[in-house]
Design an enzyme around this catalytic site. Structure first.
Site, PDB file in Angstrom:
ATOM      1  CG  HIS A  33      -9.292  -0.021  -0.431  1.00  0.00           C
ATOM      2  ND1 HIS A  33      -8.709  -0.264   0.801  1.00  0.00           N
ATOM      3  CD2 HIS A  33     -10.630   0.008  -0.197  1.00  0.00           C
ATOM      4  CE1 HIS A  33      -9.645  -0.365   1.729  1.00  0.00           C
ATOM      5  NE2 HIS A  33     -10.816  -0.189   1.149  1.00  0.00           N
TER       6      HIS A  33
ATOM      7  N   GLY B  40       1.105  -2.135   4.175  1.00  0.00           N
ATOM      8  CA  GLY B  40       1.692  -0.804   4.092  1.00  0.00           C
ATOM      9  C   GLY B  40       2.947  -0.752   4.933  1.00  0.00           C
ATOM     10  CB  SER B  41       3.409  -0.346   8.605  1.00  0.00           C
ATOM     11  OG  SER B  41       2.127   0.197   8.672  1.00  0.00           O
TER      12      SER B  41
ATOM     13  CG  MET C 111     -11.566   3.142   1.979  1.00  0.00           C
ATOM     14  SD  MET C 111     -10.016   3.070   2.919  1.00  0.00           S
ATOM     15  CE  MET C 111      -8.838   3.090   1.563  1.00  0.00           C
TER      16      MET C 111
ATOM     17  CG  MET D  18      -8.406   6.850   2.563  1.00  0.00           C
ATOM     18  SD  MET D  18      -7.611   6.783   4.167  1.00  0.00           S
ATOM     19  CE  MET D  18      -6.786   5.186   4.055  1.00  0.00           C
TER      20      MET D  18
ATOM     21  CG  HIS E  94      -3.831  -1.701  -1.635  1.00  0.00           C
ATOM     22  ND1 HIS E  94      -4.936  -2.448  -1.990  1.00  0.00           N
ATOM     23  CD2 HIS E  94      -4.240  -0.934  -0.595  1.00  0.00           C
ATOM     24  CE1 HIS E  94      -5.948  -2.155  -1.197  1.00  0.00           C
ATOM     25  NE2 HIS E  94      -5.554  -1.231  -0.345  1.00  0.00           N
TER      26      HIS E  94
ATOM     27  CG  MET F  88     -11.540  -3.202   5.092  1.00  0.00           C
ATOM     28  SD  MET F  88     -10.084  -2.628   4.222  1.00  0.00           S
ATOM     29  CE  MET F  88      -9.191  -1.744   5.492  1.00  0.00           C
TER      30      MET F  88
ATOM     31  CB  SER G  54      -0.892   0.022   1.242  1.00  0.00           C
ATOM     32  OG  SER G  54      -1.430   1.316   1.387  1.00  0.00           O
TER      33      SER G  54
ATOM     34  N   GLY H 118      -9.124   3.810   7.046  1.00  0.00           N
ATOM     35  CA  GLY H 118      -8.868   5.225   7.284  1.00  0.00           C
ATOM     36  C   GLY H 118      -7.392   5.534   7.518  1.00  0.00           C
ATOM     37  CG  PHE H 119      -6.006   6.592  10.132  1.00  0.00           C
ATOM     38  CD1 PHE H 119      -5.533   7.855   9.793  1.00  0.00           C
ATOM     39  CD2 PHE H 119      -7.284   6.474  10.671  1.00  0.00           C
ATOM     40  CE1 PHE H 119      -6.313   8.988   9.989  1.00  0.00           C
ATOM     41  CE2 PHE H 119      -8.074   7.602  10.875  1.00  0.00           C
ATOM     42  CZ  PHE H 119      -7.590   8.865  10.537  1.00  0.00           C
ATOM     43  N   GLY H 120      -3.151   3.815   7.967  1.00  0.00           N
ATOM     44  CA  GLY H 120      -2.192   2.721   7.997  1.00  0.00           C
ATOM     45  C   GLY H 120      -1.685   2.546   9.422  1.00  0.00           C
ATOM     46  N   GLY H 121      -0.941   1.477   9.630  1.00  0.00           N
ATOM     47  CA  GLY H 121      -0.251   1.291  10.901  1.00  0.00           C
ATOM     48  C   GLY H 121      -1.105   0.875  12.082  1.00  0.00           C
TER      49      GLY H 121
ATOM     50  CG  ASP I  55      -6.168  -3.151   3.110  1.00  0.00           C
ATOM     51  OD1 ASP I  55      -5.108  -2.873   3.696  1.00  0.00           O
ATOM     52  OD2 ASP I  55      -6.817  -2.326   2.426  1.00  0.00           O
ATOM     53  N   GLY I  56      -4.879  -4.617   6.181  1.00  0.00           N
ATOM     54  CA  GLY I  56      -4.831  -3.943   7.477  1.00  0.00           C
ATOM     55  C   GLY I  56      -4.074  -4.737   8.525  1.00  0.00           C
ATOM     56  N   GLY I  57      -2.976  -4.188   9.002  1.00  0.00           N
ATOM     57  CA  GLY I  57      -2.219  -4.851  10.063  1.00  0.00           C
ATOM     58  C   GLY I  57      -1.574  -6.150   9.632  1.00  0.00           C
TER      59      GLY I  57
ATOM     60  CG  ASP J 217      -5.142   2.194   1.004  1.00  0.00           C
ATOM     61  OD1 ASP J 217      -6.106   1.413   0.888  1.00  0.00           O
ATOM     62  OD2 ASP J 217      -4.025   1.847   1.427  1.00  0.00           O
TER      63      ASP J 217
HETATM   64  C1  DX5 Z   1      -6.500   1.319   5.571  1.00  0.00           C
HETATM   65  C2  DX5 Z   1      -5.976   0.930   4.215  1.00  0.00           C
HETATM   66  C3  DX5 Z   1      -4.842  -0.039   4.211  1.00  0.00           C
HETATM   67  C4  DX5 Z   1      -3.607   0.459   4.904  1.00  0.00           C
HETATM   68  C5  DX5 Z   1      -2.812  -0.727   5.352  1.00  0.00           C
HETATM   69  O1  DX5 Z   1      -7.674   2.040   5.405  1.00  0.00           O
HETATM   70  O2  DX5 Z   1      -7.022   0.352   3.442  1.00  0.00           O
HETATM   71  O3  DX5 Z   1      -4.547  -0.425   2.880  1.00  0.00           O
HETATM   72  O4  DX5 Z   1      -2.804   1.261   4.083  1.00  0.00           O
HETATM   73  O5  DX5 Z   1      -1.755  -0.280   6.119  1.00  0.00           O
HETATM   74  P1  DX5 Z   1      -1.018  -1.230   7.157  1.00  0.00           P
HETATM   75  O6  DX5 Z   1      -0.497  -2.389   6.398  1.00  0.00           O
HETATM   76  O7  DX5 Z   1       0.047  -0.352   7.734  1.00  0.00           O
HETATM   77  O8  DX5 Z   1      -2.059  -1.656   8.188  1.00  0.00           O
HETATM   78 ZN    ZN Z   2      -6.527  -0.507   1.415  1.00  0.00          ZN
END
Ligand code: DX5
Ligand code: ZN
Length: 216
Positions: free
Chosen positions: A65, A196-197, A67, A36, A32, A136, A7, A141-144, A174-176, A34
């Protein structure tokens, strides 16, 4: 082999083209993106112009993706900008089936995204119209953020629905997603992982190792 989709939300936004090229060279299968809108989710990221600017930098598919609500007015712009897969949340419009058909009409693959509280039942009668489902494992809404373990059951449930349908539908998470949670997702039936992270930590020299660690 599991599809790995870094991401770009977690990349250095001042060097987006370079970052995209670096993850492609490090073995990423998809990019990927994102999107938003500050309304459907409490954050604002990027629009079609950024996708268009990034597109010539890499040759891997763009996994976009959305949102965004309402989402229908933006499908064409993202497709024209270079999206290969367009994934939408069922809550982002009144007629999910119409939205999915429109995405395919535009020539992209159609994805449905499940928030942690969204039931897999939403697509029970829509297996013919879906190319990808995206679970999800954080609130969008946020990475990390930290992986929500309760969603592993949903991945298993969707795996069973896809197998019963006999369709070639990609099951993405997707996520964490980290080297710890990735094997749990794969064991539950995931075939694609967004990270992402876990991909962008440590800078470009670490990307290949980070991606390899997610494949297990
Ligand atoms: C959150 C995004 C994810 C996010 C994942 O809304 O859809 O794609 O970037 O980030 P990590 O891998 O850091 O959880
Ligand atoms: Zn995403």
């Amino acid at each position: 082999m599991t599809i790995i989709a870094p991401s770009i939300l977690a990349s250095d936004f001042s060097r987006l083209g370079e970052e995209a090229r670096a993850v492609e060279a490090a073995g990423a299968d998809w990019l990927h993106v994102d999107v938003m809108d500050g309304h459907f989710v409490p954050n604002i990221t990027i629009g079609p112009d950024v996708v268009r600017a990034l597109k010539p930098h890499v040759s891997i598919p763009f996994d976009v993706h959305l949102m965004v609500a309402p989402v229908d007015p933006y499908l064409e712009a993202f497709r024209e900008a270079g999206a290969d897969i367009l994934s939408v949340h069922p809550e982002a419009g009144p007629h999910l089936n119409r939205t999915l058909k429109r995405i395919r009409e535009l020539g992209a693959k159609a994805g449905v995204v499940f928030n942690p509280s969204t039931s897999p039942d939403v697509i029970e009668y829509m297996m013919d119209d879906v190319d990808l489902v995206l679970v999800m494992t954080v609130n969008p809404g946020f990475g990390g953020q930290s992986f929500i373990t309760s969603q592993l059951k949903k991945i298993e449930r969707l795996r069973a629905m896809i197998d019963a349908s006999g369709k070639d539908i990609i099951l993405e998470v997707d996520g964490g997603v980290t080297a710890i949670t990735a094997p749990q997702c794969i064991a539950a039936g995931a075939t694609a992982l967004v990270a992402g992270s876990a991909v962008f930590k440590g800078g470009p020299d670490a990307y290949a190792g980070n991606i390899a660690a997610l494949r297990g």
